[in-house]
Design a protein around this motif. Structure first.
Motif: not given
Ligand code: GZL
Length: 303
Positions: A237, A102, A25
């Motif tokens: 980001d 993440d 995405e």
């Molecule tokens: C955050 C991550 C987010 C990013 C986006 O750690 O999950 O998902 O900030 C990504 O760019 O879509």
């Protein structure tokens, strides 16, 4: 007559790991995927990769398939926080450690090995602190939220509000999800501009990621305004394109999100298999970047 010996040595993989990735995405997500795949390659790990196209049901299917394949460990980037208990219990019952990569889940800590992720609350707080300093605590902000229900969106919102609540003259006047995509950021920003007197009422945009900020830049320009000047833009980001936008004066600040999460994730699984203790959260927060170094950063990161 010579006998050709067809000796084929199946490369003996150090481990077989399943990786359920959310999708592609954003620019950050694609660089995270590339980094984790490269790290697996470097370590001789047999990585079974699944792209869920941002659907939780696809991730649950993928985890079940990894369990059936008897992998040594699973990396899961949970698209949303809830709905994971059952499948995490199945992995645990199969004796397969799960590393949350993440993003986090709203489930008991004993259902996963560890979470390798940044502290999104801190990221949101840092963005708000920068904005408060930049505007002397007086600003009407519009917020482009990430994917509804994701820990990244929930926590970035919480962190931003935790700081802004100390500034009576900073108001979040509109807040809506752009789903972490450029098109989503553009569409929502267009609606904000229409609703807020063509943008005259808007002092700043807080975007939960750079891709939505870049979409907002397009919408602001198409409305005949100057992004980065007529309204400040802060996002998260630190993808290469945001450094180009900052160098062009279109955005004003970004906060680094480390995409290189493969190493710590694979190390955690290895440690668990060796019977070693693994902390429940391995953090990876990065710094805030401003336009003064943006041109250099863009050159370096877009090689
Ligand atoms: C955050 C991550 C987010 C990013 C986006 O750690 O999950 O998902 O900030 C990504 O760019 O879509």
């Amino acid at each position: 007559m010579g006998v050709a010996l067809g000796l084929s040595f199946a490369a003996h993989a150090e481990m077989m790991i399943g990786f359920s990735q959310i999708g592609s995405e954003s620019g950050w997500r694609t660089s995270e995927t590339a980094s984790i795949k490269a790290e697996a390659e470097r370590r001789g790990i047999d990585l079974k990769f699944s792209d869920a196209q941002q659907k939780q049901e696809n991730q649950i299917k993928a985890v079940r398939s990894f369990i059936a394949q008897g992998v040594d460990g699973i990396l899961l980037a949970p698209v949303v926080e809830t709905g994971w208990d059952q499948v995490l219990k199945e992995a645990k019952d199969a004796g397969i450690p799960v590393v949350l990569v993440d993003r986090g889940v709203d489930a008991s800590e004993d259902l996963y090995l560890t979470k390798v992720a940044s502290d999104f609350v801190v990221e949101g707080a840092l963005a708000a602190a920068w904005l408060a300093a930049e505007t002397n605590g007086v600003c009407d902000v519009v917020e482009l939220q990430g994917t509804v229900g994701s820990s990244a969106a929930n926590d970035r919102k919480e962190g931003f509000e935790s700081v802004v609540s100390n500034f009576p003259a900073i108001n979040i006047i509109r807040s809506q999800s752009g789903d972490f995509t450029r098109s989503g950021g553009k569409e929502v920003m267009e609606s904000f501009l229409k609703a807020e007197n063509g943008g005259a009422n808007i002092c700043a945009v807080y975007a939960h990621n750079d891709d939505m900020a870049l979409g907002a830049v397009q919408a602001i320009k198409e409305a005949g305004l100057n992004p980065g000047e007529d309204m400040l833009i802060v996002s998260i980001d630190a993808v290469p394109d945001i450094f180009k936008a900052m160098a062009d004066g279109d955005t004003n600040a970004t906060i680094e999100l480390n995409p290189h999460l493969g190493g710590p994730s694979f190390d955690a699984i290895k440690a668990a298999k060796a019977g070693e203790e693994v902390p429940k959260w391995i953090k990876a927060n990065g710094p805030l970047y401003l336009p003064d170094t943006a041109a250099e950063e863009y050159k370096m990161r877009s090689k």
